[in-house]
Design a protein around this motif. Structure first.
Motif, PDB file in Angstrom:
ATOM      1  N   UNK A   4      -7.467 -27.160 -17.462  1.00 36.27           N
ATOM      2  CA  UNK A   4      -8.649 -26.504 -18.006  1.00 36.27           C
ATOM      3  C   UNK A   4      -9.871 -27.116 -17.352  1.00 36.27           C
ATOM      4  N   UNK A   5     -10.757 -26.263 -16.842  1.00 39.60           N
ATOM      5  CA  UNK A   5     -12.004 -26.718 -16.226  1.00 39.60           C
ATOM      6  C   UNK A   5     -13.154 -26.272 -17.116  1.00 39.60           C
ATOM      7  N   UNK A   6     -13.880 -27.241 -17.671  1.00 42.16           N
ATOM      8  CA  UNK A   6     -15.013 -26.981 -18.549  1.00 42.16           C
ATOM      9  C   UNK A   6     -16.286 -27.253 -17.755  1.00 42.16           C
ATOM     10  N   UNK A   7     -17.182 -26.288 -17.742  1.00 42.51           N
ATOM     11  CA  UNK A   7     -18.455 -26.459 -17.043  1.00 42.51           C
ATOM     12  C   UNK A   7     -19.566 -26.468 -18.078  1.00 42.51           C
ATOM     13  N   UNK A   8     -20.403 -27.511 -18.007  1.00 42.47           N
ATOM     14  CA  UNK A   8     -21.493 -27.666 -18.964  1.00 42.47           C
ATOM     15  C   UNK A   8     -22.766 -28.055 -18.223  1.00 42.47           C
ATOM     16  N   UNK A  20     -14.922 -36.252 -26.453  1.00 46.67           N
ATOM     17  CA  UNK A  20     -14.618 -35.331 -27.554  1.00 46.67           C
ATOM     18  C   UNK A  20     -14.173 -33.971 -27.032  1.00 46.67           C
ATOM     19  N   UNK A  21     -14.824 -33.486 -25.974  1.00 50.11           N
ATOM     20  CA  UNK A  21     -14.419 -32.209 -25.375  1.00 50.11           C
ATOM     21  C   UNK A  21     -12.998 -32.292 -24.834  1.00 50.11           C
ATOM     22  N   UNK A  22     -12.696 -33.371 -24.124  1.00 45.77           N
ATOM     23  CA  UNK A  22     -11.356 -33.536 -23.557  1.00 45.77           C
ATOM     24  C   UNK A  22     -10.315 -33.550 -24.668  1.00 45.77           C
ATOM     25  N   UNK A  23     -10.581 -34.306 -25.706  1.00 45.76           N
ATOM     26  CA  UNK A  23      -9.659 -34.384 -26.836  1.00 45.76           C
ATOM     27  C   UNK A  23      -9.515 -33.036 -27.535  1.00 45.76           C
ATOM     28  N   UNK A  24     -10.639 -32.389 -27.784  1.00 43.13           N
ATOM     29  CA  UNK A  24     -10.618 -31.107 -28.496  1.00 43.13           C
ATOM     30  C   UNK A  24      -9.901 -30.017 -27.730  1.00 43.13           C
ATOM     31  N   UNK A  25     -10.158 -29.926 -26.433  1.00 39.71           N
ATOM     32  CA  UNK A  25      -9.485 -28.910 -25.611  1.00 39.71           C
ATOM     33  C   UNK A  25      -7.988 -29.198 -25.552  1.00 39.71           C
ATOM     34  N   UNK A  26      -7.642 -30.453 -25.375  1.00 43.20           N
ATOM     35  CA  UNK A  26      -6.223 -30.825 -25.340  1.00 43.20           C
ATOM     36  C   UNK A  26      -5.546 -30.463 -26.658  1.00 43.20           C
ATOM     37  N   UNK A  27      -6.167 -30.824 -27.773  1.00 45.72           N
ATOM     38  CA  UNK A  27      -5.584 -30.511 -29.086  1.00 45.72           C
ATOM     39  C   UNK A  27      -5.465 -29.008 -29.318  1.00 45.72           C
ATOM     40  N   UNK A  28      -6.424 -28.240 -28.831  1.00 49.24           N
ATOM     41  CA  UNK A  28      -6.356 -26.784 -28.958  1.00 49.24           C
ATOM     42  C   UNK A  28      -5.124 -26.229 -28.235  1.00 49.24           C
ATOM     43  N   UNK A  29      -4.882 -26.722 -27.027  1.00 51.47           N
ATOM     44  CA  UNK A  29      -3.713 -26.260 -26.278  1.00 51.47           C
ATOM     45  C   UNK A  29      -2.410 -26.684 -26.946  1.00 51.47           C
ATOM     46  N   UNK A  40      -1.370 -32.239 -20.006  1.00 53.43           N
ATOM     47  CA  UNK A  40      -2.528 -31.347 -20.055  1.00 53.43           C
ATOM     48  C   UNK A  40      -3.698 -32.005 -19.339  1.00 53.43           C
ATOM     49  N   UNK A  41      -4.260 -31.289 -18.385  1.00 56.34           N
ATOM     50  CA  UNK A  41      -5.384 -31.797 -17.594  1.00 56.34           C
ATOM     51  C   UNK A  41      -6.655 -31.074 -18.018  1.00 56.34           C
ATOM     52  N   UNK A  42      -7.699 -31.837 -18.320  1.00 54.21           N
ATOM     53  CA  UNK A  42      -9.011 -31.275 -18.635  1.00 54.21           C
ATOM     54  C   UNK A  42     -10.021 -31.909 -17.689  1.00 54.21           C
ATOM     55  N   UNK A  43     -10.761 -31.072 -16.976  1.00 54.65           N
ATOM     56  CA  UNK A  43     -11.787 -31.536 -16.052  1.00 54.65           C
ATOM     57  C   UNK A  43     -13.124 -31.002 -16.528  1.00 54.65           C
TER      58      UNK A  43
END
Length: 69
Positions: A4-8, A20-29, A40-43
């Motif tokens: 998942x690539x999050x752009x902010x 928090x974003x990394x944790x939240x996105x991971x938990x959502x998946x 799970x990879x979050x960038x």
């Protein structure tokens, strides 16, 4: 392996908020798709506002226009 690539934009992009974003996105998946959090990879990419556009306008102009409406 989900990726998942999050752009902010930089506002409030503190290390704590990014974590928090990394944790939240991971938990959502994990919760929604049953994905393994260990694979799970979050960038997070921080994009400067002058490099971001919305509604055909640079984001700063869009925000000014929205706030004056």
């Amino acid at each position: 392996m989900p990726y998942v690539n999050v752009k902010i934009t930089p506002e409030n992009a503190t290390p704590e908020n990014k974590a928090k974003l990394i944790s939240g996105v991971t938990n959502l998946l994990v919760d929604v798709l049953g994905k393994n959090p260990a694979s799970t990879v979050v960038v997070i990419d921080v994009v400067e506002t002058e490099d971001w556009g919305l509604g055909g306008l640079p984001v700063e102009e869009f925000r000014k226009k929205r706030s004056s409406a």
